[in-house]
Enzyme design. Structure first.
Site, short mmCIF file in Angstrom:
data_model
loop_
_atom_site.label_atom_id
_atom_site.label_comp_id
_atom_site.label_asym_id
_atom_site.label_seq_id
_atom_site.Cartn_x
_atom_site.Cartn_y
_atom_site.Cartn_z
N ARG A 194 1.00 -1.28 -0.03
CA ARG A 194 0.07 -0.03 -0.06
C ARG A 194 0.83 1.00 0.15
NH1 ARG A 194 -0.53 3.42 4.23
NH2 ARG A 194 -2.35 4.54 4.53
N GLU A 217 -5.71 8.08 0.86
CA GLU A 217 -5.68 6.59 0.86
C GLU A 217 -7.36 6.33 1.64
OE1 GLU A 217 -6.68 3.45 2.25
OE2 GLU A 217 -4.97 3.47 3.56
N GLU A 256 -16.58 1.88 5.96
CA GLU A 256 -16.09 3.12 6.55
C GLU A 256 -16.75 4.38 5.77
OE1 GLU A 256 -11.50 1.69 7.79
OE2 GLU A 256 -11.97 3.83 7.41
N1 GJV Z 1 -8.06 3.61 4.13
C1 GJV Z 1 -8.79 3.80 5.31
N2 GJV Z 1 -9.96 2.90 5.43
N3 GJV Z 1 -8.37 4.34 6.30
C2 GJV Z 1 -7.32 4.92 6.20
C3 GJV Z 1 -7.32 6.68 6.08
C4 GJV Z 1 -7.86 6.87 7.43
C5 GJV Z 1 -7.28 8.31 8.05
O1 GJV Z 1 -8.13 9.35 7.27
C6 GJV Z 1 -8.59 10.03 8.68
N4 GJV Z 1 -10.09 10.67 7.98
C7 GJV Z 1 -10.99 10.02 7.75
N5 GJV Z 1 -12.08 10.68 7.06
C8 GJV Z 1 -11.75 11.91 7.25
C9 GJV Z 1 -12.34 13.13 6.96
N6 GJV Z 1 -13.52 13.29 6.67
N7 GJV Z 1 -11.42 14.13 7.46
C10 GJV Z 1 -10.23 14.04 7.84
N8 GJV Z 1 -9.48 13.01 8.09
C11 GJV Z 1 -10.22 11.91 7.86
C12 GJV Z 1 -8.66 9.01 9.64
O2 GJV Z 1 -8.72 10.07 10.98
C13 GJV Z 1 -7.36 8.54 9.50
O3 GJV Z 1 -6.31 9.01 9.97
#
Ligand code: GJV
Length: 423
Positions: A110, A200, A209
């Site tokens: 990744r 990502e 999510e």
């Molecule tokens: N690939 C995933 N499944 N997760 C990996 C990325 C997730 C990262 O993005 C941040 N994050 C998620 N949504 C948001 C948002 N709307 N705004 C800012 N940060 C975010 C979250 O806190 C984490 O640090």
């Protein structure tokens, strides 16, 4: 028979409240009557034949309802979690600790993919404005500052990790280029539009999510016309598979443990282990019974938030092996288009034929395994229904039929199953 009948009538129905609406468009399963209801409706639940579907009545009409839309309405139960359908406190709380960031950073496939994307586009990134949405520890932003010369990178992070990200940017001498902004990307004010929005965001089964919604909202607000989304495209891939070891561990186990017959527990095992998808499943290439198929393809420049409510794809597999069909396995691929016209696209594939990633694959177990032969045709549909209440969750509905090539009568087996992920 009479006694049984009385028993049924004695079971007093339980009152539940709907906190999601199911209209005629939300029906997940065909051929059985489904109830339409609105959020706030009081329903009488007469029976709970399965964890996912209950037999209920609203305004005199009886039918099946998805159990995940209902909650017991008890005055003293102050279910505060309903106020936050995004469960942000829990979600961003989990990203405020190192565990998940260590897992993601330790995922070389990744992280190296994002590094290659920056490296291969370093010339084109010169003097560009970049937004790194959900930057976490800021790794992608640091790649941009270290391997290219963008004018600015807005590293946006909603969790408390942002405070540490600021330190990491300073520690690595990137504070001239990288600006860390703490907050939800869709609520933040950026000083300018950006040329590249990199993130990502992919979750299990690509969408779990639903961070993708934040990426689309930020795109619509902050990506300039002609700007580039990284990833530019995403695809969900499906394959019919064997899962002998998992089936043996969870189901066959009850046949003869220590010489005893525990098979009466098998319905419980099916309910407990096969109702929900299995995340982080390791699929071996030899477990695949056919060539995999991309069932849902997303163009990140045109995808709309409204498209996320229900995404449907078709599949058509020709079985390449005879054996036991235990279920379907899903994974995803994402692509990063070049900033230069005609430049090479970079791909990240999380499937069984690629380098393993922390997502691994997702296994959907059938209730009953099916014996299949080479040449059998397995076709059907997969539909991702976003949960109308729990906005980071979805239900994956699979419908399939198998046309056996060997049997003279064109016998066709039909199957359908909905997998909550998770509510
Ligand atoms: N690939 C995933 N499944 N997760 C990996 C990325 C997730 C990262 O993005 C941040 N994050 C998620 N949504 C948001 C948002 N709307 N705004 C800012 N940060 C975010 C979250 O806190 C984490 O640090």
């Amino acid at each position: 028979m009479e006694a049984e009948k009385e028993d049924e009538e004695d079971a007093s129905p339980e009152e539940f409240v709907a906190f999601g609406s199911a209209t005629e468009h939300t029906h997940f399963i065909t051929c059985v009557p489904q109830l339409s209801f609105s959020s706030g409706d009081k329903l009488l639940v007469h029976a709970k034949p399965s964890a996912a579907w209950w037999w209920a009545e609203v305004r005199g009409v009886i039918g099946y309802v998805p159990a995940s839309y209902l909650r017991q309405d008890t005055a003293e139960e102050e279910d505060t979690s309903i106020e936050d359908p995004w469960q942000d406190e829990e979600y961003f709380g989990s990203y405020g600790t190192l565990k998940l960031h260590l897992e993601m950073l330790s995922d070389r496939s990744r992280t190296e993919t994002y590094r290659q994307v920056v490296l291969r586009n370093s010339a084109s990134l010169k003097n560009k404005a970049v937004m790194d949405l959900g930057c976490g520890t800021g790794i992608i932003s640091l790649f941009c500052a270290q391997l290219a010369q963008p004018s600015v990178v807005y590293a946006v992070e909603a969790s408390s990790m942002a405070e540490y990200t600021k330190q990491l940017v300073k520690q690595n001498g990137c504070e001239e280029v990288v600006t860390v902004l703490q907050g939800r990307a869709e609520e933040l004010e950026l000083p300018e539009q950006v040329d590249v929005l990199v993130s990502e965001w992919m979750g299990n089964c690509l969408l779990f999510e639903f961070m993708v919604e934040s990426v689309l909202l930020a795109r619509d607000r902050w990506l300039r016309d002609g700007g580039v989304m990284w990833p530019s495209a995403a695809a969900l891939t499906l394959v019919p598979c064997r899962a002998d070891r998992y089936y043996a561990e969870k189901m066959s186990f009850w046949e003869r443990p220590y010489g005893l017959d525990f098979t009466p527990l098998q319905p419980l095992a099916q309910q407990e282990f096969f109702t929900k998808p299995k995340f982080s499943h390791h699929l071996e290439p030899e477990d695949c019974l056919a060539v995999s198929c991309d069932v849902i393809c997303l163009d990140m420049h045109t995808l709309q938030v409204s498209d996320l409510e229900e995404m449907k794809g078709e599949f058509h597999f020709c079985m390449e092996k005879s054996g036991i069909f235990h279920g379907f396995t899903a994974w995803f691929t994402v692509q990063f288009e070049s900033l230069e016209m005609g430049g090479a696209t970079v791909k990240l594939n999380t499937g069984p034929d690629s380098e393993p990633t922390h997502w691994k694959q997702t296994l959907f177990m059938l209730d009953r395994p099916v014996s299949v032969n080479v040449g059998d045709i397995l076709s059907g549909t997969v539909t991702l229904h976003r949960n109308p209440v729990w906005r980071r969750h979805m239900t994956v509905a699979l419908h399939w039929n198998i046309n056996n090539s060997k049997s003279d009568a064109d016998s066709c087996q039909v199957g359908t199953k909905s997998f909550p992920m998770w509510r």
